[in-house]
Design a protein around this motif. Structure first.
Motif, mmCIF file in Angstrom:
data_model
loop_
_atom_site.group_PDB
_atom_site.id
_atom_site.type_symbol
_atom_site.label_atom_id
_atom_site.label_comp_id
_atom_site.label_asym_id
_atom_site.label_seq_id
_atom_site.Cartn_x
_atom_site.Cartn_y
_atom_site.Cartn_z
ATOM 1 N N THR A 545 -0.676 -13.206 -5.543
ATOM 2 C CA THR A 545 -0.083 -12.056 -4.513
ATOM 3 C C THR A 545 -0.111 -11.243 -5.521
ATOM 4 O OG1 THR A 545 1.988 -12.577 -5.243
ATOM 5 C CG2 THR A 545 1.391 -13.021 -3.468
ATOM 6 N N GLN A 547 1.493 -6.817 -6.192
ATOM 7 C CA GLN A 547 2.418 -6.095 -5.840
ATOM 8 C C GLN A 547 1.952 -4.679 -5.645
ATOM 9 O OE1 GLN A 547 4.897 -5.080 -9.036
ATOM 10 N NE2 GLN A 547 6.525 -7.230 -7.933
ATOM 11 N N LYS A 549 2.381 -1.169 -3.271
ATOM 12 C CA LYS A 549 3.226 -0.161 -2.168
ATOM 13 C C LYS A 549 2.847 0.097 -0.853
ATOM 14 C CE LYS A 549 5.362 3.437 -5.577
ATOM 15 N NZ LYS A 549 5.339 4.164 -6.902
ATOM 16 N N VAL A 550 3.785 -0.610 -0.062
ATOM 17 C CA VAL A 550 3.347 -0.577 1.743
ATOM 18 C C VAL A 550 4.604 0.545 1.995
ATOM 19 C CG1 VAL A 550 3.227 -1.852 3.803
ATOM 20 C CG2 VAL A 550 3.059 -2.600 1.211
ATOM 21 N N ARG A 552 6.838 1.105 4.961
ATOM 22 C CA ARG A 552 8.047 0.737 6.079
ATOM 23 C C ARG A 552 9.088 1.466 6.732
ATOM 24 N NH1 ARG A 552 4.898 -4.253 7.267
ATOM 25 N NH2 ARG A 552 4.775 -4.775 5.670
ATOM 26 N N ARG A 556 8.212 4.317 1.270
ATOM 27 C CA ARG A 556 6.982 3.496 0.702
ATOM 28 C C ARG A 556 7.997 2.242 -0.383
ATOM 29 N NH1 ARG A 556 1.685 4.587 0.834
ATOM 30 N NH2 ARG A 556 1.317 3.979 -0.731
ATOM 31 N N THR A 557 7.957 1.190 -0.297
ATOM 32 C CA THR A 557 7.788 0.041 -0.678
ATOM 33 C C THR A 557 7.583 -0.786 -1.030
ATOM 34 O OG1 THR A 557 8.400 -1.735 0.918
ATOM 35 C CG2 THR A 557 10.640 0.198 0.451
ATOM 36 N N GLU A 559 5.762 -4.105 -2.256
ATOM 37 C CA GLU A 559 5.931 -5.397 -1.734
ATOM 38 C C GLU A 559 4.468 -6.189 -2.440
ATOM 39 O OE1 GLU A 559 6.209 -5.526 2.411
ATOM 40 O OE2 GLU A 559 7.284 -3.814 2.507
ATOM 41 N N GLU A 560 5.084 -7.723 -2.060
ATOM 42 C CA GLU A 560 4.136 -8.113 -2.671
ATOM 43 C C GLU A 560 3.057 -9.000 -1.672
ATOM 44 O OE1 GLU A 560 3.942 -10.151 -5.693
ATOM 45 O OE2 GLU A 560 5.585 -9.657 -6.687
ATOM 46 N N ILE A 561 1.955 -8.455 -1.474
ATOM 47 C CA ILE A 561 1.260 -8.912 -0.726
ATOM 48 C C ILE A 561 -0.301 -9.784 -0.922
ATOM 49 C CG2 ILE A 561 1.612 -6.409 0.258
ATOM 50 C CD1 ILE A 561 -1.469 -5.527 -0.428
#
Length: 660
Positions: A545, A547, A549-550, A552, A556-557, A559-561
């Motif tokens: 994964t 990090q 910014k996504v 939501r 923008r938070t 997150e691990e993608i």
């Protein structure tokens, strides 16, 4: 004026190669050659000059066999100590003489001036017209005529592998064309209605194949055992080098200072004679001091060249004036020469023929630096190929442009670099479109010219950018036991054209799709943009994964993608390679060299200095000691080149540091 053709000393040689090699001056080696040529029955009366053509040497006898085979060099250069063989010359010839397909050449020169084919040699050789060779002045060395294919190359696209098509193959009905890259077109591979799609390179893609998602298991391909031909790292005895100058002179030999001083004196004497003046000859020590000042100017920057010799009471630098007068430094800068003037004159007479040496004015130093870089270091497992730009000030046919990186024009070089430490192991100058074979494309030929498995070994991992990546290249590298990965253009020949379960343009960040064909893995991943990758040694997804910014609910938070292993591995290795730190760049900017070969000299100096620093760092760490920082290494090198006594120069670094 037509040049006289010399016969090969082997009387039975019927298919003579265009590359001829004179008997060596070393007496012991000369006797070996003669013994082989005349089968131990050397006649008493020999011609003054004897030549042996390249057909009578094995491929590993040449420094640049890879470049010659790929069309990037017009002449072969023998390694020191090489001897000919009486093996069947036709067998050797197949390995050394590149065949240029007429269709490929015709397509590449579609909108350029039509070259003429030299039929005087058995090997096909495409030679540009006289108008192409004469660009601005007698120092022009390559074609300056741009074509649509050349424009594609400048844009980091390959004219053979990235041919556009008006018939686009859209993956889904809801595919949003606005989100597609506007500067690239997908290539529609020729196929019958329905059934299989086949690329021109032989890769089959069926309509029933579909892209897999990250939760579908992939089988990790078997990895090749890493077996380098030498232990990776510096190839020198631990205690052989203890100073900055000793490391530098491994790559830029002491004899080369004397050689360049001689070439410069010869050229300058003729240059000044035309103006009715006398040239004050320079010595080897003067050349070393000149190089030291060029390096010094890269560390401590002034707005003009004369400022380094300013006599201002408060704003002057004392060091340059101690080493050399401003007038002498400027004189050397203007007439700096890297080749024998008489050889240059002979070479100019060959313009427009296959015997013309485009890089003749840099050849002596060019070959020494390349050979030294390969001799004193062996790459670690992860390697890459980078493009470098040397910015000139004068017009010349070697100009190319990297539009995405700089609006300026320059000379393009291709270099094989170690990802672990950034060491430049091999490189060559791109001479223009008329020099290279176009059977597989420039990107393919470049990689094959630099990746020499006979010298490197097997199990190497090659990381390349979009310009080079292609299924054909990666498959052929596997045959050479070299692994490869890199981003790929979706319009490249051989890229999967299946639309089933393909990554959508509006997919959320972190979404990925993959498909495997034979030994190659193709991955599509959604980051801020779509990323397409190809690899011959990665598994599709290994649970990694990253990090990001996504967005939501309007926020923008972080997150691990999910991220494919090939993306992580590629990013880590390519970030380690930074070729932007050129010590002579500032000097070139304020001096503005007028000759193309002078620009190349300063870049070769950059390579030698940077490689010397890297070797010093690795050797010192290997001995369990603390290595010099880059700044300390350069300061030590400057002082050693100028032969300043350590007692007299104790305060100099402090004075310089305050200036920086």
């Amino acid at each position: 004026m037509p040049q006289k053709e010399h016969p090969c000393a082997f009387f039975e040689c019927k298919a003579q190669h265009k590359s001829l090699h004179r008997l060596p001056s070393n007496e012991r080696l000369r006797r070996k050659w003669l013994s082989i040529i005349f089968e131990d029955k050397v006649p008493e009366n020999l011609p003054k000059l004897l030549y042996v053509c390249a057909n009578h040497f094995s491929a590993d006898s040449f420094e640049n066999a890879g470049q010659f085979n790929s069309g990037f060099a017009s002449k072969l250069f023998l390694k020191t100590g090489s001897v000919p063989t009486r093996r069947d010359p036709t067998l050797l010839r197949r390995k050394l003489v590149p065949v240029v397909p007429a269709v490929a050449v015709e397509g590449f020169h579609a909108s350029a001036s039509v070259p003429k084919k030299n039929t005087t040699n058995n090997a096909d050789c495409i030679v540009g017209s006289d108008e192409e060779l004469d660009f601005c002045d007698q120092d022009s060395v390559a074609s300056s005529v741009d074509s649509s294919a050349e424009d594609m190359f400048i844009d980091d696209m390959d004219p053979i592998l990235d041919r556009p098509s008006s018939d686009l193959y859209l993956p889904e009905e809801d595919y949003d064309s606005k989100d597609a890259p506007q500067h690239r077109k997908r290539l529609c591979l020729s196929s019958a209605e329905g059934g299989d799609r086949k690329s021109e390179n032989g890769f089959y893609w069926t309509e029933t194949e579909k892209w897999q998602s990250s939760d579908e298991a992939d089988v990790e391909p078997p990895l090749l055992v890493f077996t380098p031909n030498q232990n990776p790292g510096p190839q020198i005895l631990p205690n052989r080098c203890s100073s900055a100058l000793q490391f530098f002179q491994l790559l830029f030999p002491k004899s080369m200072f004397q050689t360049i001083a001689g070439y410069t004196n010869s050229y300058a004497a003729k240059y000044e004679e035309r103006k009715g003046k006398l040239w004050n000859f320079i010595s080897q020590s003067d050349m070393k001091s000149y190089v030291a000042l060029v390096i010094y100017m890269g560390m401590f920057r002034c707005s003009s060249l004369s400022d380094y010799w300013s006599e201002s009471q408060h704003f002057s630098l004392s060091f340059p004036a101690k080493i050399m007068s401003y007038r002498k430094f400027l004189s050397i800068s203007k007439v700096l020469h890297l080749s024998e003037s008489r050889e240059d004159e002979k070479n100019i007479l060959k313009k427009g023929t296959a015997g013309y040496e485009r890089l003749g004015k840099i050849q002596p130093l060019y070959q020494v630096i390349r050979e030294s870089c390969k001799s004193y270091f062996h790459p670690f497992q992860n390697i890459t190929i980078v493009e470098r730009m040397v910015k000139p000030q004068a017009g010349t046919g070697l100009k190319q442009s990297l539009k995405s990186r700089s609006p300026n024009m320059g000379f393009k070089l291709f270099a094989l670099t170690d990802c672990t430490c950034g060491y430049t192991w091999d490189f060559f100058v791109y001479e223009g479109k008329s020099c290279a074979s176009r059977s597989e494309g420039l990107s393919y030929e470049t990689v094959m010219a630099l990746v020499d498995e006979n010298m490197l070994g097997s199990g190497y991992k090659l990381f390349v950018d979009k310009f080079y990546t292609s299924p054909t290249l990666f498959t052929d590298l596997l045959d050479k036991k070299v692994l490869a990965c890199g981003p790929v253009w979706p319009n490249r020949t051989g890229y999967p054209k299946s639309a089933k379960n393909k990554l959508l343009s509006n997919a959320p960040r972190g979404t990925m799709r993959w498909i495997r064909q034979d030994k190659l893995l193709f991955v599509e991943w959604k980051d801020s943009k779509e990323v397409q990758m190809c690899s011959s040694f990665h598994k599709a997804y290994e649970g990694d994964t990253v990090q990001r910014k996504v967005r939501r609910d309007a926020h923008r938070t972080l997150e691990e993608i999910p991220v494919p292993a090939v993306v992580l591995d590629y990013s880590k290795n390519m970030e380690a390679v930074d070729s932007s730190d050129c010590i002579t760049e500032h000097f070139r900017a304020i001096h503005k060299p007028k000759k193309w070969y002078q620009c190349m000299f300063y870049h070769f100096l950059d390579i030698a200095v940077e490689n010397a620093f890297i070797m010093q760092e690795l050797v010192t760490k290997g001995n369990g000691k603390k290595p010099l920082t880059r700044k300390a290494f350069l300061q030590a090198l400057i002082l050693e080149l100028t032969d300043i006594d350590s007692l007299d120069s104790a305060a100099v670094p402090l004075t310089l540091s305050s200036s920086g």
